[in-house]
Each structure stands twice: as C-alpha cells, then as structure tokens.
Design an enzyme around this catalytic site. Structure first.
Site, PDB file in Angstrom:
ATOM      1  N   PHE A  35      35.669 -37.389 -11.150  1.00  0.00           N
ATOM      2  CA  PHE A  35      35.226 -36.687 -12.356  1.00  0.00           C
ATOM      3  C   PHE A  35      35.834 -35.303 -12.514  1.00  0.00           C
ATOM      4  O   PHE A  35      35.603 -34.626 -13.487  1.00  0.00           O
ATOM      5  CB  PHE A  35      33.705 -36.567 -12.342  1.00  0.00           C
ATOM      6  N   ASP A  71      30.381 -49.143  -0.263  1.00  0.00           N
ATOM      7  CA  ASP A  71      31.764 -48.669  -0.101  1.00  0.00           C
ATOM      8  C   ASP A  71      31.881 -47.850   1.182  1.00  0.00           C
ATOM      9  O   ASP A  71      32.479 -46.776   1.211  1.00  0.00           O
ATOM     10  CB  ASP A  71      32.172 -47.832  -1.316  1.00  0.00           C
ATOM     11  N   GLU A 120      37.757 -31.683 -10.204  1.00  0.00           N
ATOM     12  CA  GLU A 120      38.162 -31.105  -8.925  1.00  0.00           C
ATOM     13  C   GLU A 120      36.985 -30.969  -7.967  1.00  0.00           C
ATOM     14  O   GLU A 120      35.843 -30.795  -8.388  1.00  0.00           O
ATOM     15  CB  GLU A 120      38.756 -29.719  -9.172  1.00  0.00           C
ATOM     16  N   VAL A 121      37.329 -31.010  -6.682  1.00  0.00           N
ATOM     17  CA  VAL A 121      36.347 -30.710  -5.646  1.00  0.00           C
ATOM     18  C   VAL A 121      36.813 -29.404  -5.005  1.00  0.00           C
ATOM     19  O   VAL A 121      37.979 -29.279  -4.639  1.00  0.00           O
ATOM     20  CB  VAL A 121      36.279 -31.826  -4.578  1.00  0.00           C
ATOM     21  N   ILE A 140      40.534 -33.937  -5.197  1.00  0.00           N
ATOM     22  CA  ILE A 140      40.338 -34.394  -6.562  1.00  0.00           C
ATOM     23  C   ILE A 140      39.394 -35.572  -6.515  1.00  0.00           C
ATOM     24  O   ILE A 140      39.628 -36.544  -5.790  1.00  0.00           O
ATOM     25  CB  ILE A 140      41.684 -34.828  -7.201  1.00  0.00           C
ATOM     26  N   GLY A 141      38.303 -35.475  -7.253  1.00  0.00           N
ATOM     27  CA  GLY A 141      37.348 -36.577  -7.321  1.00  0.00           C
ATOM     28  C   GLY A 141      37.557 -37.328  -8.615  1.00  0.00           C
ATOM     29  O   GLY A 141      38.427 -36.976  -9.417  1.00  0.00           O
TER      30      GLY A 141
END
Ligand code: AMP
Length: 934
Positions: A579, A693, A581-582, A576-577
C-alpha cells in the site's frame, strides 16, 4: 721458605716443612713444598762426609698448623751400571736407601740412623751398561715415593748411598690438592687431599654470585687430587640465567621468573621488560595478568560483549541464549555474569506482563583488573500474562450442620489483579463431577446448604485477566450434626456432649469413607483431569475477523490505538509494501519513553477499499499480544498519510537476513529462531487465526534475533505476496509454502499453517535458500503429489528434518500442532546433543535416479497429450499412440530414429520434439536429484 743442606760422607739429609706457605705449582693438583732445582743459595751435594753421621737441610713452616698430610717425594737421579765400572765387583750397588724422620724442630743437630724410618730402597729404572765417555748420553731416572701421613711440623729426608755410583739431580717434595673449581654453580676452594690413599675430604661449596642454594652443594676431594661425587647445587636467582658457569642478568625484553626455570625467556605476547635482570614482564596498556596467571602467559584482555542474545518468553519465564563473545581476550576462563558458565539461562517466576531488561556480559580472569568496563548485550522482554499461582492456605473458620465458613490467603504469585476466587466443592463420596461452584471477590466464602455429618472436599482457585490459576489441594472436612456452630460463642455443654459422641461415631465413619472413596477416586481421576483442564482455560480469546464488522472502521477503533501524528518522527524508508512505503522512525507517546518504530504508510490516491484493506492489518495485529507476533503500537487515521505503527525490527525480514548471514549461526540459534516462530504461531492458532502466508519473508527479526510473525493484511495472500500465484481455481497462493489441500480446494487451517511452518524450517536451516530451488510451481505441485519432499539442508540435524517431514504429511490431521512443535523444539534446545546427528554433508541427497519407465516414475511431467499440446505438436498425437508411446516415461527414451520411425518426417518438428524430450529429461533429473521420496 728456606732450607739448607749439610753434607754427609755418603748421605744427604733434608728438613722439610709439612705445610705450604707459598708454592710453585707443577701439575694443577700438586703443591710443591721443596724443589731443589729452584732453590737459590746453599744447596750443595757432597760426595763424602767430613765426619760420620748425617748432614741436614731444613725448611720450617711459619704457620705451625698440624693437619696431617700425605707427602710425596719425586727424586731425579742418574746411576752408573756396576758392569760399566771395572774393578768394583762385590762392592758396587745399583740402589740407594731413602729415609725420613718427623720432627717439630728444624734445628736438630744429631739424628741417629735408627731414628729414621725407611721409605724405600730405590733402584734406577735406567742405568748405563756401556761407558763411552766421548758421546755418553745421560739417562735421568725419576722415582716418586709416598712418604705417608705426617703429623709434625716438619720432617727430615735422608738419602743413603751404600756403594752406588749415583748422582742426585733434584728432589721435589709435594703434596696433592684438589684445585679450586666451580661445579653446578657452586665454588669449591683449593683443598689439600686427605692423609691416606683412601681418604676423601668432604668440601662444601658456596654459591656463585647471583645464585642461591637449592640443595647444599658438596664434593669430595680424593687422595689423588680429583674432585668426586658432586652433590646438591645452586641455581641462578630469578632475573639471571646460567651462562659459562656464572649467573648473568637476563637481557632487556627477556625475563626469568623462577630460579628453577631454564634460561631467560622472551617476554610473552602483549608484555615487555625495559631493564636487564627482569623477573617478570609488564603488560602492555589495556592488557592484564590475573593473580594466578604464570609469568610465561601472554597478557590478556577482558572479553568483548556476548553476541546474538535471543530471548524466548514463556508465560512468566524467560529463556535467554547467546553466543560467546567474538573476542575471549585471549583466555580460556570465560564465564558470564551471575556466575554462568554456559550460554543460556532460564529465569522463572517473574511478574506477569512486566518489562524486564536482562544484561549479559562476559567475564574472564582479568575482568577484575579492569572493573566497570564490561561490555554487555541486553534485551528487554515483556513477560506474558500468566494465570495466578494456586491458593495454598485454605482454612475452615466455622463448621456447622449445613455450612462452613472458609477463608484463604491471596496466592503467592497473583500475576495480576485478582478478579475473583472460585470455590469448588463436592461430597467426598459422591461422584466428583457433581461439584458445585461458588464465586467470590473476597478471600472468604460462606458455603451453605451442606448435608449434616457429611464429608466435603473443597478447592479454591483465583482468576485474573489471564485466566484461572490452579485449584488448591483438596481440603476435606465433615459437617456436624448440631445446628449451631461448634466453634465460637453458640456452643453449649449439651451440644458439646452430643458433638463429642457424634464425633467418635463420625470418626469411624470417616475412616470407612476414606477407604471407599480412595478406591472410587482412582477411577474418576482421569475424568476429573479432563474436566479441570476445560475449567482451567475457559474463554480463550478468539480472533475476530475485522470484516465481520459491518463497519470495518469500527474494528480499527476497537483494536488499534489512535496515535497523534505529532508523536511520530519518520526517519527513513526501509521497504515497499503493497500500500505504500514502509519507513523507520521514532514514536514518543506522552509519559512514555521514545521507541523505534516501523511506519507503514498508505499511499495517496487510495480507494476506500484499499484503506479498509490497509487498516485491516492493524485491526488484526491489534488483537494479538505475544512476544513472537509483531506488536501494533497504533494507527494514524485522523490525518494523512494514514499510517500503521508497529514495533521496529532491526534485522528486517528473516529470509533476507539469513541470506546475508549465511552459515553464521549455531544450530541452537537457528532452532531458537524456529522456536520463536512456532511459539508465535501457537499463539495465533490458539486464537483460531490462520495465517495462510507463513514464510520466512513474512517473519521479522529484531536486533536480538527474536523472530516475530508478521504480515496480517486480509488481502495479503491475494495481492501482497510476490510468491503468490493464481491457481486454476482463481485464488492467488504461494505454492511452495502451501499444502495440497489448500492449493486444490483452498482448505486453509492451522494444519496448513503447519505445512508452511515446515517450509519455513527448511528456509531457516538452509539460510534462506528458495524452497524447491528453480523448479517451476507446476513441477513442485506434481512432485509433492508424487510423494517427494524437500531433503534436509546442509548440516541440518536429522531431528529437525524429521519434524519438517511431519509438517509435510499429506493427511493434515497427522501434522503436528504448533503446541507440539514448540514442545519438540524446546526438548531439542534442552538437549542439544539430539541436534548433533545430521543426515550428511550435502544439501542434495544422492537418491538413485528412478527409471522413468518404472511405475514409480513421477508422472509430474504430465501426459503425452498434454506435452504435445504444450509444444504445439498435438497433430502428432495419433502417431505416438499408434506406436505405443503412451507415457512420457517412454517418450523420454526416444531417439531421432524413433521419432522418424513413428512418421514424423519434418526435420524441424523432429528437432522440436527431441529438444523438448531433452528438457524433460533434465527436469526429471533435477527433481530426482533434489527431492526425497517419502
Ligand atoms: P510488508 O509490507 O509488511 O511486507 O513490509 C515491507 C518490508 O518492510 C518488509 O519486507 C521489511 O523489510 C520492512 N518492514 C516491515 N515491517 C517492518 C518492521 N516492523 N520493522 C522493520 N522492517 C519492517
């Protein structure tokens, strides 16, 4: 055998053959020729002769052999003591004479006494002194006499009684032999002893059944019938073993390969024998034996595939490294294809920007026995862009007063399409910095405007999309003094004459100029290097912030390829990203092979801003092209859902991957991963991209353990990262990965990325441990401020921890650049010995506890006022100050009495304060236990 005895008056004569035809055996090593006790028939002893002379007994041998033998005679007799016979004094004897006579004739009628040879005068050992006829005990005498070596067919024995009272009880005639025997698996036959007392008869043995001669087996038969001095031996043939002096077949399941081995052995592991007498065992199915494997070795298998193949691409070189296969097949002779013995290889001078697939498989001594079944690991890499190699073949075609015509060949490795060539030239004895440049797209150049009679230096280099190659080596020549070319049609004799004279003068000039310029060149070399460095890598691509575009969609169009949604097959959700789903899935572009991809989707109901932020990651990613940076395949923006398609990384994010595989990798593999990350970061920092990051959770790992930097969304630091925390200045920052200057005044640079990289190193070496464990963000910030740094993870090489500490330099300019980090890691990988030294056994260093009252005590816990406020006891601030408790270092020592003494009478408040003090103490302990002061 037959014999007769004739009587004489007082003597007995016997004929005996020297040789044995059949014999009754007495002791094992004696062969009896005659034993009077066993003779049936006419053997009569008489007391007096009928006429003078000898009577005879005869035995004749039928074989007529004539080997000399030593003959022994055993006589048993009784004898009366003369004293016991009254009235015979003077004539009585207590002995008798013993004679022999050799002859080939057993029928001799008359042998004269003088023909006999005396063997001995025999006396009795036992005789009778007392005669008591009634219960007289007969004593039997036994005497053995050695007759000597006899050479004729037979001989006569005579016993002459010269006046004794004697009774001849028996006569046994024998010779000695060595009996049949087996010694050292050789059989030695019955052998008659030699002729005299000292003779030894050499006998050759013959090997017993199923044995073979090792050294000729021999023994000697001694005169007394004993075997002596065994020499040589026989050995059981393969498949047989010695048991009870014979060679017996090995049982089923056993084998014996060599005659020289001991007994039969059990078939080694993974082999069997199904018949007796095996000389070797057959391998089980799927197991093999190499030609050189001894029969005693277990049968083995080819190895399994090598593991964890990692590739690092460095321009046009690829470094591959892998781990040994999980199964070596039971053998030690492991190697890899291409004759490699080690687990790494560097392949250089590949084509730039080209896909290569490398297959590595392991080989051992039995791989040949099972061809075509090698299990390989493979990796496909794309080489980077690389500048062309240098031009090596520079020639001057025409030289004139003011110009030269140059020509050259294409560089040996153009590494792409050559866009142009650059010719750099300068007067040899002028400052090199005042050079001129001519550019051309062909492989020749007309250089004009040169000074006559001047020495020039030329260099040429090629340029492709990847940049400039190296300059060619200097090419020097001298312009002429004549206006027209001296080479070619324009030359006439006058010009030539002038040229020749001029040439001589010039030659002298060149020599002088050479010496002068050499001296100068020395000083200008350093400058030139720096200059060329600048020229060699001009126009390095710089990352463009998509938000600098007025219309960010324009950036997407420019940097990301639009993909038709029909080319994408979504298979499953993998994460889950921020924005949406991945997913993982497949991408099949027309004319290309299908590949696995990760698909990030933008959830429905997004705002314009969210769409822009989402796609900004693709605009950023699309600008990158590096094997250690996640590759963008394209975007789907023309239909919904909006998607970002990237290469698929089978092992997901690095932190989770390491936690799942705790302790499973070699240090070299871990360093290989770190090297990949550093290489990706070097590329990004060269492009002036600051990641902000960098953390293990934002590194993705593929099936070959290649690590790639990912997570480039513009908003990621603000929103996406669950580690990010709001700082006092409002920004959201992943505190544990971020250096002080970025936390306090948001100074994000490649140097702050380097700090984060140090934390990633620590995460990798500790297999995904959380940096600073369960310390709170505030404690981390304070501890870092106090100069504490993370200690080396368990088994972490000292060199790596040192590199981490370098990355965590407070002064950001002192942190290493990513190019330095890559070089450092490369050096460590090339020299694995340098990774051997580790700091210690545990991840928690045993630093001595600092005294909280000492000036070194970390003020990370804050002030007394702050603390009282935090525990809502600020009302007692004055009590503490008045009593002199101005630092928490002093407070942590307070007891209940101390608290009461400073005027805090409420027991509830006392408890609250003391609980907090307790908590502070244990926090301090934690920090000090875990951190290393620098
Ligand atoms: P992100 O939004 O980029 O942080 O992605 C969320 C999660 O999806 C990651 O933590 C990964 O586990 C997974 N993921 C993202 N990109 C990829 C990829 N290219 N290959 C495999 N897994 C991925």
């Amino acid at each position: 055998m037959a014999f007769t005895v004739r009587h004489t008056a007082a003597s007995v004569l016997i004929w005996i053959s020297t040789f044995v035809s059949s014999a009754r055996i007495y002791p094992a090593n004696e062969v009896t020729l005659l034993d009077s006790r066993t003779v049936q028939g006419e053997l009569k002893w008489v007391a007096s002769p009928t006429e003078g002379g000898w009577e005879e007994v005869s035995i004749m041998d039928e074989k007529n052999t004539t080997d000399p033998h030593r003959i022994f005679v055993e006589i048993k007799f009784t004898l009366r003591d003369c004293n016991s016979l009254p009235g015979v004094m003077g004539t009585c004897k207590e002995t008798f004479n013993f004679y022999y006579y050799e002859s080939n004739n057993d029928k001799e009628r008359y042998i004269r006494e003088s023909q006999f040879a005396k063997i001995d005068t025999v006396a009795a050992d036992e005789s009778f002194t007392q005669v008591d006829i009634g219960d007289r005990i007969m004593k039997l005498n036994t005497e053995v006499r050695d007759v000597g070596a006899l050479t004729r067919k037979g001989f006569y024995l005579a016993f002459q009684d010269v006046g004794a009272c004697i009774a001849l009880v028996s006569v046994r005639v024998f010779h000695k032999r060595c009996p049949l025997t087996v010694r050292n698996l050789a059989q030695f036959p019955d052998t008659v002893t030699g002729a005299d007392t000292s003779s030894l008869v050499e006998v050759r043995g013959s090997c017993v059944d199923n044995s073979e001669e090792r050294d000729v087996p021999k023994m000697y038969c001694g005169a007394d019938g004993g075997w002596l001095v065994p020499i040589g031996n026989c050995l059981c043939i393969p498949g047989f073993e010695e048991r009870s002096g014979a060679c017996q077949a090995c049982r089923m399941g056993y084998y014996r390969a060599l005659a020289t081995e001991g007994s039969c052995s059990k078939c080694p592991l993974h082999s069997y024998s199904i018949r007796e007498g095996s000389t070797s065992c057959n391998c089980d199915k799927g197991y093999f034996r190499s030609e050189t494997d001894p029969a005693s070795m277990p049968c083995t298998r080819p190895p399994s595939a090598p593991q964890h193949l990692i590739s690092n691409v460095n321009e046009t070189s690829v470094n591959l490294e892998w781990s040994a296969p999980s199964s070596s097949g039971g053998r030690q002779d492991l190697s890899y294809n291409l004759g490699l013995r080690g687990t790494r290889v560097s392949i250089n001078d590949l084509q730039a920007h080209t896909n290569y697939t490398f297959e590595i498989w392991a080989i051992n001594g039995v791989s040949k026995q099972n061809p075509g079944h090698e299990q390989a690991v493979s990796v496909t890499v794309t080489t980077n862009q690389a500048a062309p190699s240098s031009v090596t073949s520079l020639q001057a075609k025409d030289i004139t007063r003011h110009g030269v015509s140059l020509a050259w060949q294409q560089p040996e490795r153009p590494n792409g399409v050559i866009l142009e060539y650059e010719v750099k030239y300068y007067e040899k004895d002028q400052n090199e910095r005042s050079y001129r440049i001519v550019k051309t797209s062909s492989r020749n150049a007309e250089i004009k405007g040169l000074n006559p009679l001047t020495s020039y230096v030329f260099h040429v280099r090629a340029r492709t999309a990847a940049g400039y190659g190296d300059f060619s080596a200097p090419f020097e020549f001298l312009t002429t003094s004549v206006p027209s070319p001296i080479i070619g049609d324009g030359a006439n004799s006058t010009v030539l004459l002038v040229s020749v004279i001029g040439g001589v003068v010039l030659l002298l000039f060149i020599i002088a100029a050479f010496f002068i310029s050499r001296r100068r060149r020395k000083y200008s070399k350093a400058k030139q290097d720096a200059e060329e460095e600048r020229h060699l890598h001009p126009g390095v691509q710089i990352y463009v912030d998509p938000f600098t575009y007025e219309d960010p969609n324009q950036a997407v169009r420019e940097f990301a390829k639009e993909i038709d949604a029909s080319c994408i097959k979504i298979e499953k959700v993998i994460g889950i990203g921020e924005f949406g789903e991945v997913c993982s899935g497949r991408l099949k572009l027309p004319g290309k092979r299908e590949i696995c991809v990760a698909i990030k989707t933008l959830k429905v109901g997004y705002t314009d801003q969210q769409r822009r932020d989402f796609l900004s990651e693709a605009s950023i990613m699309g600008q990158f092209d590096h094997p250690n940076v996640i590759r963008l395949e394209g975007v789907v923006t023309k239909c919904k859902p909006v998607m970002i398609i990237t290469e698929y990384m089978e092992n997901g994010s690095l932190d989770a991957f390491l936690r799942k595989n705790d302790g499973r990798f070699t240090v070299i593999q871990l360093v290989g991963m770190l090297r990949g990350i550093a290489s990706g970061m070097k590329y990004l920092s060269d492009m002036s991209y600051v990641h902000r990051d960098l953390a293990a959770r934002n590194i993705l790992v593929n099936s070959n353990l290649v690590c790639k930097v990912s997570d480039f969304g513009m908003s990621r630091v603000l929103e996406d990262d669950p580690e990010a925390t709001y700082t006092t200045r409002g920004g959201k920052i992943p505190i544990r990965w971020t250096p002080p200057e970025a936390i306090t005044y948001r100074k994000f640079t490649s140097a702050s990325d380097a700090w984060s990289y140090g934390i990633v190193m620590w995460e990798v070496m500790s297999y995904g441990e959380r940096p600073y464990w369960d310390m709170s963000n505030q404690d981390v910030i304070k501890a870092i401020e106090e100069g504490y740094r993370l200690p080396p993870p368990m088994d972490c090489p000292v060199a790596l921890h040192q590199l981490m500490l370098d990355c965590w330099q407070r002064e950001r300019n002192e942190r290493p650049k990513f190019s330095q980090i890559v070089n450092m890691l490369d050096k460590l990988i090339r020299n694995p010995g340098s990774l051997k030294r580790t700091g210690g056994e545990t991840s928690r260093p045993n630093t001595t506890l600092l005294d909280p009252s000492s000036p070194d005590f970390p003020s990370c816990l804050g002030s007394v006022a702050g603390w009282l406020q935090a525990i809502k006891m600020e009302g007692y601030q004055d009590n503490f100050t008045a009593a002199g408790y101005t630092t928490l270092g002093a407070v942590v020592h307070m007891t209940q009495e101390d608290v009461a003494r400073i005027g805090i009478s409420s027991v509830v408040h006392q408890d609250q304060i003391l609980n907090s003090v307790q908590g502070m103490l244990s926090q301090m302990q934690q920090i000090q236990d875990r951190m290393v002061p620098v």
